[in-house]
Scaffold this motif. Structure first.
Motif, short mmCIF file in Angstrom:
data_model
loop_
_atom_site.label_atom_id
_atom_site.label_comp_id
_atom_site.label_asym_id
_atom_site.label_seq_id
_atom_site.Cartn_x
_atom_site.Cartn_y
_atom_site.Cartn_z
N VAL A 95 -21.18 16.34 0.33
CA VAL A 95 -20.44 17.59 0.30
C VAL A 95 -20.82 18.39 -0.95
CG1 VAL A 95 -18.14 18.63 0.19
CG2 VAL A 95 -18.51 16.58 1.57
N ARG A 96 -21.12 19.67 -0.72
CA ARG A 96 -21.40 20.58 -1.84
C ARG A 96 -20.32 21.65 -1.86
NH1 ARG A 96 -24.91 25.37 -2.75
NH2 ARG A 96 -25.44 25.34 -0.55
N ILE A 97 -19.78 21.93 -3.03
CA ILE A 97 -18.73 22.93 -3.19
C ILE A 97 -19.35 24.17 -3.83
CG2 ILE A 97 -16.57 23.49 -4.36
CD1 ILE A 97 -16.04 20.38 -4.26
N VAL A 98 -19.07 25.32 -3.22
CA VAL A 98 -19.56 26.60 -3.71
C VAL A 98 -18.35 27.45 -4.07
CG1 VAL A 98 -20.90 28.66 -3.18
CG2 VAL A 98 -21.64 26.45 -2.29
N ASN A 99 -18.20 27.78 -5.34
CA ASN A 99 -17.08 28.59 -5.81
C ASN A 99 -17.50 30.06 -5.85
OD1 ASN A 99 -15.10 28.79 -8.86
ND2 ASN A 99 -14.52 29.25 -6.78
N ARG A 100 -17.57 30.67 -4.67
CA ARG A 100 -17.94 32.08 -4.50
C ARG A 100 -17.17 32.64 -3.32
NH1 ARG A 100 -24.33 31.68 -3.96
NH2 ARG A 100 -23.96 33.48 -2.65
N SER A 101 -17.20 33.95 -3.20
CA SER A 101 -16.57 34.57 -2.03
C SER A 101 -17.42 34.28 -0.80
CB SER A 101 -16.43 36.08 -2.23
OG SER A 101 -17.71 36.69 -2.16
N VAL A 102 -16.79 34.31 0.34
CA VAL A 102 -17.50 34.11 1.60
C VAL A 102 -18.57 35.18 1.77
CG1 VAL A 102 -17.22 34.22 4.12
CG2 VAL A 102 -15.65 32.85 2.73
N GLU A 103 -18.21 36.42 1.47
CA GLU A 103 -19.17 37.54 1.59
C GLU A 103 -20.40 37.29 0.71
OE1 GLU A 103 -18.56 41.63 -0.28
OE2 GLU A 103 -17.99 41.94 1.82
N SER A 104 -20.19 36.88 -0.52
CA SER A 104 -21.29 36.60 -1.44
C SER A 104 -22.16 35.45 -0.94
CB SER A 104 -20.73 36.28 -2.82
OG SER A 104 -21.74 35.80 -3.68
N PHE A 105 -21.53 34.38 -0.46
CA PHE A 105 -22.29 33.24 0.05
C PHE A 105 -23.14 33.64 1.25
CE2 PHE A 105 -22.91 29.69 2.92
CZ PHE A 105 -23.52 28.77 2.07
N LEU A 106 -22.54 34.37 2.19
CA LEU A 106 -23.27 34.75 3.41
C LEU A 106 -24.38 35.76 3.13
CD1 LEU A 106 -20.35 34.89 5.98
CD2 LEU A 106 -22.14 33.15 5.81
N ALA A 107 -24.30 36.48 2.02
CA ALA A 107 -25.35 37.43 1.65
C ALA A 107 -26.61 36.72 1.17
CB ALA A 107 -24.84 38.39 0.57
N ALA A 108 -26.47 35.48 0.71
CA ALA A 108 -27.61 34.70 0.21
C ALA A 108 -27.47 33.27 0.70
CB ALA A 108 -27.68 34.75 -1.31
N PRO A 109 -27.60 33.05 2.01
CA PRO A 109 -27.34 31.73 2.57
C PRO A 109 -28.38 30.69 2.15
CG PRO A 109 -28.29 33.16 4.23
CD PRO A 109 -28.05 34.01 3.02
N THR A 110 -27.99 29.43 2.32
CA THR A 110 -28.86 28.32 1.96
C THR A 110 -29.13 27.46 3.20
OG1 THR A 110 -26.93 27.02 1.35
CG2 THR A 110 -28.01 28.24 -0.42
N GLY A 111 -29.83 28.00 4.16
CA GLY A 111 -30.15 27.23 5.36
C GLY A 111 -29.27 27.62 6.54
N THR A 112 -29.39 26.82 7.59
CA THR A 112 -28.61 27.05 8.80
C THR A 112 -27.63 25.89 9.00
OG1 THR A 112 -30.26 25.98 10.21
CG2 THR A 112 -30.43 28.38 9.92
N PHE A 113 -26.66 26.14 9.85
CA PHE A 113 -25.59 25.17 10.06
C PHE A 113 -25.34 24.99 11.55
CE2 PHE A 113 -25.09 27.12 5.96
CZ PHE A 113 -24.89 26.03 5.12
N ASP A 114 -24.99 23.76 11.92
CA ASP A 114 -24.70 23.42 13.32
C ASP A 114 -23.25 23.71 13.69
OD1 ASP A 114 -27.33 22.13 13.77
OD2 ASP A 114 -26.57 20.70 12.28
N LEU A 115 -22.38 23.69 12.69
CA LEU A 115 -20.95 23.93 12.91
C LEU A 115 -20.41 24.71 11.72
CD1 LEU A 115 -18.21 23.44 14.32
CD2 LEU A 115 -18.12 21.21 13.15
#
Length: 181
Positions: A95-115
C-alpha cells in the motif's frame, strides 16, 4: 468501529480520524466486495482508493488478494491515520499513501488501475464527483472497474464515454454505483 472484514488482515481494527472522515460501514463494504467478487478476480489487481479516509476499501482489497493499492487522501490528519492503519495491518509493502488532492493526483497519474474506489465526502458536489470520474477514466485499465459511493440524496453520476454503468444498489443512506470499461 471499522474493521477489515475478510482475507489476510481479517478482524484488524482501523482507526477513524475524528470529524474528518465518514468511513464506509462494514455492511456496505461487505456488499461492495460481494458485488465485485461476482464480477472480477481481485487477485493481483492494482487498486486506487480516492478520498481514502480510513483506507478501509483499499486495505480490504489488499487483504482479499489485490497486488497493490494507492490510497489518495488530501487531509493531512486523515493521511496520518491511514499510515497507522496500514501499519496495523502490516500492509506497507503493498500500500502506498499519497497525501494530495484527488484532482492533483489524477492530473499526474502513476500507471493504470484495475479497480478504482471513489468515495468522496457526501457534501462534495456532483460536478466535482463527475470530474473525478472523468479523470479516473484516463487511469482505468481495459476491463477495469470503478465503484462510486454517494449519499442517497445525491444526483446520479455521469459516466464518461467508454465506461458503462453495470449496477447501482442502495444501502440505507448510501448508494453504490459500479461502472466498467
Amino acid at each position: 468501529m471499522t474493521r477489515i472484514i475478510a482475507g489476510e488482515f481479517r478482524g484488524r481494527r482501523l482507526a477513524v480520524p475524528a470529524d474528518t472522515t465518514r468511513p464506509t460501514s462494514d455492511r456496505v463494504r461487505e456488499a461492495v466486495f460481494s458485488m465485485l467478487g461476482s464480477r472480477m478476480d481481485l487477485s493481483e489487481a492494482r487498486v486506487l482508493d480516492l478520498y481514502a479516509g480510513t483506507g478501509a476499501l483499499g486495505i480490504e482489497a489488499v487483504s482479499r488478494g489485490a497486488a497493490s493499492a494507492v490510497l489518495v487522501e488530501a487531509d493531512r490528519r486523515a493521511a496520518g491515520v491511514l499510515r497507522d492503519n496500514v501499519a496495523v495491518c502490516g500492509a506497507a509493502a503493498q500500500v502506498r499513501i499519497v497525501n494530495r488532492s484527488v484532482e492533483s493526483f489524477l492530473a499526474a497519474p502513476t500507471g493504470t488501475f484495475d479497480l478504482i474506489f471513489l468515495d468522496p465526502p457526501y457534501d462534495i458536489s456532483t460536478d466535482e464527483v463527475n470530474r473525478a470520474i472523468a479523470g479516473c477514466a484516463a487511469v482505468l485499465a481495459e476491463g477495469g472497474w470503478i465503484l462510486v459511493e454517494r449519499g442517497r440524496r445525491s444526483d446520479d453520476v455521469a459516466w464518461p464515454e467508454g465506461i458503462d454503468e453495470v449496477a447501482a444498489k442502495k444501502y440505507g443512506d448510501t448508494v453504490v454505483v459500479l461502472g466498467s470499461r
